[in-house]
Design a protein around this motif. Sequence first.
Motif, PDB file in Angstrom:
ATOM      1  N   TYR A   7      22.466  -1.552 -45.859  1.00 31.96           N
ATOM      2  CA  TYR A   7      22.294  -2.752 -47.358  1.00 31.96           C
ATOM      3  C   TYR A   7      21.300  -3.846 -47.632  1.00 31.96           C
ATOM      4  N   GLU A   8      21.409  -4.575 -48.420  1.00 30.99           N
ATOM      5  CA  GLU A   8      20.302  -5.752 -48.672  1.00 30.99           C
ATOM      6  C   GLU A   8      20.691  -6.752 -47.999  1.00 30.99           C
ATOM      7  N   ALA A   9      19.362  -6.807 -47.389  1.00 33.65           N
ATOM      8  CA  ALA A   9      19.659  -8.459 -46.524  1.00 33.65           C
ATOM      9  C   ALA A   9      20.745  -9.585 -46.886  1.00 33.65           C
ATOM     10  N   ASN A  10      20.919 -10.406 -48.189  1.00 34.88           N
ATOM     11  CA  ASN A  10      22.509 -10.584 -47.799  1.00 34.88           C
ATOM     12  C   ASN A  10      23.658 -10.126 -48.749  1.00 34.88           C
ATOM     13  N   GLU A  11      23.217  -8.378 -48.448  1.00 29.52           N
ATOM     14  CA  GLU A  11      24.887  -7.810 -49.085  1.00 29.52           C
ATOM     15  C   GLU A  11      25.659  -7.871 -47.786  1.00 29.52           C
ATOM     16  N   GLU A  12      27.215  -7.704 -47.653  1.00 37.48           N
ATOM     17  CA  GLU A  12      27.473  -7.672 -46.446  1.00 37.48           C
ATOM     18  C   GLU A  12      28.398  -6.526 -46.244  1.00 37.48           C
ATOM     19  N   GLY A  13      28.038  -5.727 -45.609  1.00 39.82           N
ATOM     20  CA  GLY A  13      28.331  -4.177 -45.282  1.00 39.82           C
ATOM     21  C   GLY A  13      29.178  -3.803 -44.707  1.00 39.82           C
ATOM     22  N   GLU A  14      29.376  -3.106 -43.873  1.00 42.71           N
ATOM     23  CA  GLU A  14      30.265  -2.025 -42.920  1.00 42.71           C
ATOM     24  C   GLU A  14      29.642  -0.687 -42.683  1.00 42.71           C
ATOM     25  N   VAL A  15      29.759  -0.812 -41.574  1.00 43.56           N
ATOM     26  CA  VAL A  15      30.211   1.357 -40.986  1.00 43.56           C
ATOM     27  C   VAL A  15      31.555   1.464 -41.179  1.00 43.56           C
ATOM     28  N   THR A  16      31.507   2.701 -40.868  1.00 41.26           N
ATOM     29  CA  THR A  16      32.474   3.626 -40.618  1.00 41.26           C
ATOM     30  C   THR A  16      32.263   4.863 -40.158  1.00 41.26           C
ATOM     31  N   ILE A  17      33.284   4.448 -38.371  1.00 39.10           N
ATOM     32  CA  ILE A  17      32.475   5.610 -38.104  1.00 39.10           C
ATOM     33  C   ILE A  17      34.160   6.051 -37.482  1.00 39.10           C
ATOM     34  N   GLY A  18      33.755   7.076 -37.838  1.00 38.86           N
ATOM     35  CA  GLY A  18      34.887   8.417 -37.505  1.00 38.86           C
ATOM     36  C   GLY A  18      34.638   9.398 -35.631  1.00 38.86           C
ATOM     37  N   PHE A  19      35.549   9.555 -35.188  1.00 41.11           N
ATOM     38  CA  PHE A  19      36.091  10.023 -33.780  1.00 41.11           C
ATOM     39  C   PHE A  19      36.933  11.434 -34.188  1.00 41.11           C
ATOM     40  N   GLY A  20      36.003  12.646 -34.371  1.00 38.31           N
ATOM     41  CA  GLY A  20      37.674  13.886 -33.647  1.00 38.31           C
ATOM     42  C   GLY A  20      37.314  14.631 -33.029  1.00 38.31           C
ATOM     43  N   ILE A  21      38.623  14.311 -32.395  1.00 39.66           N
ATOM     44  CA  ILE A  21      38.957  14.811 -30.802  1.00 39.66           C
ATOM     45  C   ILE A  21      39.175  16.373 -30.787  1.00 39.66           C
ATOM     46  N   TYR A  22      38.287  17.093 -30.269  1.00 36.65           N
ATOM     47  CA  TYR A  22      39.190  18.214 -30.067  1.00 36.65           C
ATOM     48  C   TYR A  22      39.566  18.586 -29.043  1.00 36.65           C
ATOM     49  N   GLU A  23      39.487  19.679 -28.145  1.00 36.18           N
ATOM     50  CA  GLU A  23      39.540  20.274 -27.278  1.00 36.18           C
ATOM     51  C   GLU A  23      38.256  20.474 -25.790  1.00 36.18           C
ATOM     52  N   SER A  24      37.954  21.026 -27.086  1.00 39.89           N
ATOM     53  CA  SER A  24      36.767  21.722 -27.204  1.00 39.89           C
ATOM     54  C   SER A  24      34.982  21.013 -27.082  1.00 39.89           C
ATOM     55  N   ARG A  25      35.273  19.822 -28.508  1.00 40.28           N
ATOM     56  CA  ARG A  25      33.731  19.311 -28.993  1.00 40.28           C
ATOM     57  C   ARG A  25      34.804  17.381 -29.133  1.00 40.28           C
ATOM     58  N   LEU A  26      33.534  17.155 -29.202  1.00 43.41           N
ATOM     59  CA  LEU A  26      34.189  16.460 -30.566  1.00 43.41           C
ATOM     60  C   LEU A  26      32.967  15.419 -31.544  1.00 43.41           C
ATOM     61  N   GLU A  27      33.390  15.640 -33.172  1.00 39.05           N
ATOM     62  CA  GLU A  27      32.527  15.364 -34.118  1.00 39.05           C
ATOM     63  C   GLU A  27      33.058  13.808 -34.232  1.00 39.05           C
ATOM     64  N   VAL A  28      31.601  12.435 -34.426  1.00 35.24           N
ATOM     65  CA  VAL A  28      31.877  11.931 -34.892  1.00 35.24           C
ATOM     66  C   VAL A  28      30.640  11.679 -35.914  1.00 35.24           C
ATOM     67  N   MET A  29      31.130  11.175 -37.389  1.00 32.99           N
ATOM     68  CA  MET A  29      31.317  10.731 -38.192  1.00 32.99           C
ATOM     69  C   MET A  29      30.480   8.975 -38.320  1.00 32.99           C
TER      70      MET A  29
END
Length: 158
Positions: free
Chosen positions: A58-80
């Motif tokens: 984002y630009e310095a004056n821009e109000e942005g956001e970051v989205t974090i997703g956690f996919g929780i499986y039995e054998s692994r974790l997927e993070v977006m």
Amino acid sequence: MEAFDFIEMKVPAKEEYVGVVRLSISGIANRMGFTYEDIEDLKVAISEAVTNAVTHAYEANEEGEVTIGFGIYESRLEVMVADHGGSFNLSEVKNGIGPYENNESIENLREGGFGLFLMQALMDKVEIKNDSGVIVLMTKYIDEIGVGFDDDHVSTTK
């Protein structure tokens, strides 16, 4: 389809929220049974992805956001980790994403290079989608075998 839980959080694109994401991943990974070392790796890799989005998306004056997703499986974790995005449709994201190719322009990923190197070194798989913003999908598998306390024998952790 493999059963999983999905957790999604949005944070303002500000440096002070990177620690909140680190605490979240630590709690999720601990609950899943990751080793201390793997939890530390996850925290570093995800911090790099979030910091990259905070710093470059984002630009310095821009109000942005970051989205974090956690996919929780039995054998692994997927993070977006995504900037410029709304909510995740997990199957849609996974269909449109591919492994990072070294011939891709670093500028296109808005990444200094070292952070991406760290993510690849610490995670089992790193995939990047770069169209309207950047989505980084990182996968870490739970090791079935851990090292014993005296480091001279191998024991199962499950």
